[in-house]
Write an enzyme that holds these catalytic residues in place. Structure first.
Site, PDB file in Angstrom:
ATOM      1  N   HIS A  46       0.880  -1.172   0.000  1.00  0.00           N
ATOM      2  CA  HIS A  46       0.000   0.000   0.000  1.00  0.00           C
ATOM      3  C   HIS A  46       0.922   1.228   0.000  1.00  0.00           C
ATOM      4  CE1 HIS A  46      -3.825  -2.150   1.592  1.00  0.00           C
ATOM      5  NE2 HIS A  46      -3.835  -2.032   0.279  1.00  0.00           N
ATOM      6  N   ASP A  99       1.072   4.124   1.258  1.00  0.00           N
ATOM      7  CA  ASP A  99       1.506   4.861   2.452  1.00  0.00           C
ATOM      8  C   ASP A  99       2.662   4.149   3.174  1.00  0.00           C
ATOM      9  OD1 ASP A  99      -0.612   2.973   2.975  1.00  0.00           O
ATOM     10  OD2 ASP A  99      -0.795   3.743   5.020  1.00  0.00           O
ATOM     11  N   HIS A 105      -4.117  -8.469   6.481  1.00  0.00           N
ATOM     12  CA  HIS A 105      -4.454  -7.210   5.832  1.00  0.00           C
ATOM     13  C   HIS A 105      -5.089  -7.519   4.468  1.00  0.00           C
ATOM     14  CE1 HIS A 105      -4.373  -2.958   5.650  1.00  0.00           C
ATOM     15  NE2 HIS A 105      -3.392  -2.825   4.780  1.00  0.00           N
TER      16      HIS A 105
HETATM   17 ZN   LIG Z   1      -1.242   1.872   5.921  1.00  0.00          ZN
HETATM   18 ZN   LIG Z   2      -2.290  -1.098   4.202  1.00  0.00          ZN
END
Ligand SMILES: [Zn+2]
Ligand SMILES: [Zn+2]
Length: 306
Positions: free
Chosen positions: A64, A66, A142
């Site tokens: 991801h 970020d 996740h």
């Molecule tokens: Zn994150």
């Molecule tokens: Zn994530």
């Protein structure tokens, strides 16, 4: 030996002014590594007067943005800075492809070798080792493949009780004592008894980094007894259902994991951008695990001997 983590960023996916996406600087003795590398991480390093050239490598938890959008910029800058030394990159499948493709289409040959280790995010196993510590994956729950990392110091040698030893004692004798052996003469007489002249080394310290994840009890066994645990806490308690649906955890759940794992201390971060104030997260986590702190950006947390 110095062992610490500096929080460079602990924000979540949505950009917020004056808050930065996930990145931490792990320092052991003179060696520096990044754990995750959110957008702009290289600027955070410069703000904190850390030369990016000092980095030995980066551990990426998942793809991801970020958590890794800062990586291309960092690698480009290392290249511009004339790096020739090998760089370690540990992360999930696809990381190597993304980087190779990027530099291919920007027609930028890298002048330093990248040593990739692609993580299998389904099981816990050792992915890195150097003279001082080992790194083991922590499989997380996740939306996409994601693994945290457990950094564990290697056992140290016994400590000499210097006041009891002569100044000119041969180096070989000291080596034996530190290795836990008695020093004996040719006839087999004990000259220096290990237990009398040394004390045991302190137990190895460890740091567990658990980035984006649902509440996941299967990690407890892996992180058991860690000296410091970072665990994401995207939501407060009242949004537990939302946390589950979005594959994230609440601050209270982070506290429960810390308590069940018997870690010494918990850091929480990755707060959703919907919250403007974070003291409630601390209250939620501390309601089940008192030794909790907020992973405040810019703060350094030493990993102490217990
Ligand atoms: Zn994150
Ligand atoms: Zn994530």
């Amino acid at each position: 030996m110095h062992f610490s983590v500096m929080i460079l960023g602990a924000g979540s996916a949505k950009p917020v002014a004056n808050k930065y996406p996930s990145a931490q600087l792990l320092t052991y003795d003179n060696e520096c590594f990044l754990i995750d590398c959110g957008e702009g991480t290289q600027y955070r390093l410069l703000e904190h007067k850390i030369r990016p050239g000092r980095l030995r490598g980066v551990f990426i938890s998942h793809l991801h943005g970020d958590h890794y959008f800062g990586l291309i910029g960092l690698l480009s800058s290392l290249n511009l800075g004339g790096r020739t030394e090998e760089f370690f990159l540990v992360g999930p499948r696809g990381l190597d492809e993304i980087i190779t493709m990027h530099f291919k289409y920007s027609q930028t040959p890298l002048h330093f070798p990248i040593n990739y280790t692609i993580t299998d995010t389904e099981s816990s196993y050792q992915v890195f080792e150097n003279q001082s510590f080992t790194v083991t994956t922590i499989p997380l729950d996740h939306r996409i493949p994601c693994a945290g990392y457990l950094f564990r110091e290697k056992p140290q040698k016994r400590k000499l009780i210097k006041e009891k030893l002569f100044e000119d004692i041969p180096h070989e004798y000291l080596r034996k004592l530190k290795n836990g052996e008695d020093v004996v003469d040719e006839a087999g007489n004990i000259l220096f008894k290990c237990l009398e002249f040394t004390i045991p080394a302190p137990p190895p310290r460890s740091y567990a980094y658990c980035s984006d994840t649902r509440y996941n009890e299967s990690i407890i066994e892996v992180i058991q007894g860690a000296d410091l645990l970072y665990h994401e806490a995207t939501f407060r308690d009242e949004l537990e259902l939302q946390a589950f649906e979005r594959y994230h955890a609440t601050a209270k759940q982070a506290g429960i994991i810390a308590a069940k794992s018997h870690v010494k201390k918990l850091l929480i971060g990755h707060f959703s951008s919907r919250y403007k104030e974070f003291s409630g997260f601390l209250e939620d986590a501390q309601s089940v695990f008192q030794a909790t702190e907020i992973a405040e950006e810019g703060k350094v947390f030493a990993i102490e001997y217990s």
